[in-house]
Design an enzyme around this catalytic site. Structure first.
Site, short mmCIF file in Angstrom:
data_model
loop_
_atom_site.label_atom_id
_atom_site.label_comp_id
_atom_site.label_asym_id
_atom_site.label_seq_id
_atom_site.Cartn_x
_atom_site.Cartn_y
_atom_site.Cartn_z
N ASP A 31 20.17 9.47 36.22
CA ASP A 31 20.71 8.54 37.20
C ASP A 31 20.95 7.17 36.55
O ASP A 31 20.42 6.89 35.47
CB ASP A 31 19.80 8.41 38.43
CG ASP A 31 18.31 8.35 38.07
OD1 ASP A 31 17.97 8.08 36.91
OD2 ASP A 31 17.48 8.56 38.97
N ASN A 89 9.36 8.10 48.87
CA ASN A 89 10.09 8.72 49.99
C ASN A 89 10.53 10.15 49.67
O ASN A 89 11.32 10.74 50.40
CB ASN A 89 11.31 7.86 50.36
CG ASN A 89 12.32 7.76 49.21
OD1 ASN A 89 12.12 8.36 48.15
ND2 ASN A 89 13.39 7.03 49.42
N HIS A 103 12.24 11.15 46.96
CA HIS A 103 13.47 11.33 46.19
C HIS A 103 13.16 11.88 44.80
O HIS A 103 12.09 11.63 44.25
CB HIS A 103 14.32 10.05 46.13
CG HIS A 103 13.81 8.95 45.25
ND1 HIS A 103 13.84 7.62 45.62
CD2 HIS A 103 13.25 8.95 44.00
CE1 HIS A 103 13.34 6.88 44.64
NE2 HIS A 103 12.97 7.67 43.66
N GLU A 120 18.24 10.56 47.46
CA GLU A 120 17.48 9.92 48.52
C GLU A 120 17.41 10.84 49.75
O GLU A 120 18.17 11.83 49.83
CB GLU A 120 18.16 8.60 48.91
CG GLU A 120 18.13 7.53 47.82
CD GLU A 120 16.79 6.80 47.72
OE1 GLU A 120 15.73 7.45 47.84
OE2 GLU A 120 16.80 5.58 47.48
C1 F6R Z 1 14.35 7.40 37.64
C2 F6R Z 1 14.31 8.39 38.72
C3 F6R Z 1 13.44 8.18 39.90
C4 F6R Z 1 11.99 7.90 39.52
C5 F6R Z 1 11.14 7.68 40.77
C6 F6R Z 1 9.70 7.35 40.43
O1 F6R Z 1 15.23 7.82 36.60
O2 F6R Z 1 15.00 9.37 38.64
O3 F6R Z 1 13.51 9.31 40.74
O4 F6R Z 1 11.50 8.98 38.79
O5 F6R Z 1 11.69 6.63 41.53
O6 F6R Z 1 9.67 6.12 39.76
P1 F6R Z 1 8.30 5.57 39.14
O7 F6R Z 1 7.93 6.47 38.03
O8 F6R Z 1 8.63 4.19 38.68
O9 F6R Z 1 7.30 5.59 40.26
#
Ligand code: F6R
Length: 259
Positions: A84, A153, A155, A160
């Site tokens: 992403d 949440n 995702h 999302e």
């Molecule tokens: C980032 C991604 C997101 C993160 C998620 C958790 O490339 O794909 O799905 O893996 O938001 O983020 P952290 O590890 O910062 O809690």
């Protein structure tokens, strides 16, 4: 310096089709994932791989770099697809995910630049950019291994709530909770984009293998909904129950409610 690969063997349990391993702490979780990523690359040097950004994989990347330096793994043939990217950020913007991946992993290992398939966050045509990405993935894919973090949440990548298993690579509007959670990485006062490009749940579900990492009590609720709840677009990660080869790597806190 002599480096010994420490393999951590912990029993996994299966919950709604997902293999789950709960580790004592973040370090052993990261070590176990590192060992498995290395195993997959050594078994197939031109592995088609996707890796996440964010706080969760920091230690994993330190360990992968250390392992590379010790000659335990080479990324020279690995083909990498970005999970992403924020829309509106250039590749050399310190807040972009491309920059993150370079800083914490790619700049320190022997991956070939031409084998990194990334998003152009500055595109003025996100649909076209998504199609380009999909075409590249179709040519190279399917993905052999996707490593994921998880949002509070539910995702995965930036799929999302409201994302379905048929969703492909596309532009997505970030939820307020995601924006709030990720603001901590935007330290230089630059505004955080509210939309992004993301690989779709459909792409992830087509991967041959999926690893999901979570640590800390803040993720416990998302994990329990993902593992024990219904398959629902309100918790996109719950669709991983449909994937035949997914493993969750949790620390004690994120796996608090895992029975
Ligand atoms: C980032 C991604 C997101 C993160 C998620 C958790 O490339 O794909 O799905 O893996 O938001 O983020 P952290 O590890 O910062 O809690």
């Amino acid at each position: 310096m002599f480096f010994k690969k420490i393999s951590i063997n912990v029993e996994s349990v299966s919950i709604n089709g997902i293999k789950v391993v709960v580790f004592d702490d973040y370090d052993s979780l990261s070590r176990a994932v590192c060992d498995r990523v290395i195993d997959r690359i050594n078994a197939k040097p031109d592995l088609v791989l996707s890796l996440p950004t964010g706080g969760t994989p920091f230690e994993l990347y330190c360990l992968l770099i250390e392992s590379y330096k010790q000659g335990l793994v080479s990324f020279s043939q690995v083909r990498f697809f970005q999970l992403d990217e924020y829309l509106g950020l250039s590749k050399d913007d310190p807040n972009s995910y491309y920059y993150y991946l370079n800083r914490y992993l790619f700049d320190h290992v022997d991956i070939r630049r031409e084998n990194i398939f990334s998003f152009n966050g500055l595109t003025d045509d996100p649909d076209k950019e998504s199609i380009l990405y999909e075409n590249q993935l179709t040519r190279m894919g399917p993905l052999d291994l996707v490593v994921l973090g998880i949002g509070t949440n539910g995702h995965v990548a930036f799929n999302e709530p409201g994302s379905y298993p048929f969703c492909r690579t596309r532009q997505i509007r970030l939820e307020e909770s995601t924006i709030q959670a990720n603001l901590r990485f935007f330290s230089n006062g630059s505004p955080m984009p509210h939309s992004a490009l993301t690989m779709g749940l459909g792409n992830i579900l087509e991967a041959k293998e999926v690893f999901l990492l979570a640590n800390g009590s803040g993720k416990a609720e998302a994990i329990i909904k993902t593992l024990h709840g219904p398959n629902t677009e309100s918790v996109p990660a719950s669709f991983l129950q449909r994937h035949p080869n997914t493993t969750f790597f949790l620390d004690r806190e994120s796996g608090l409610f895992v029975s």
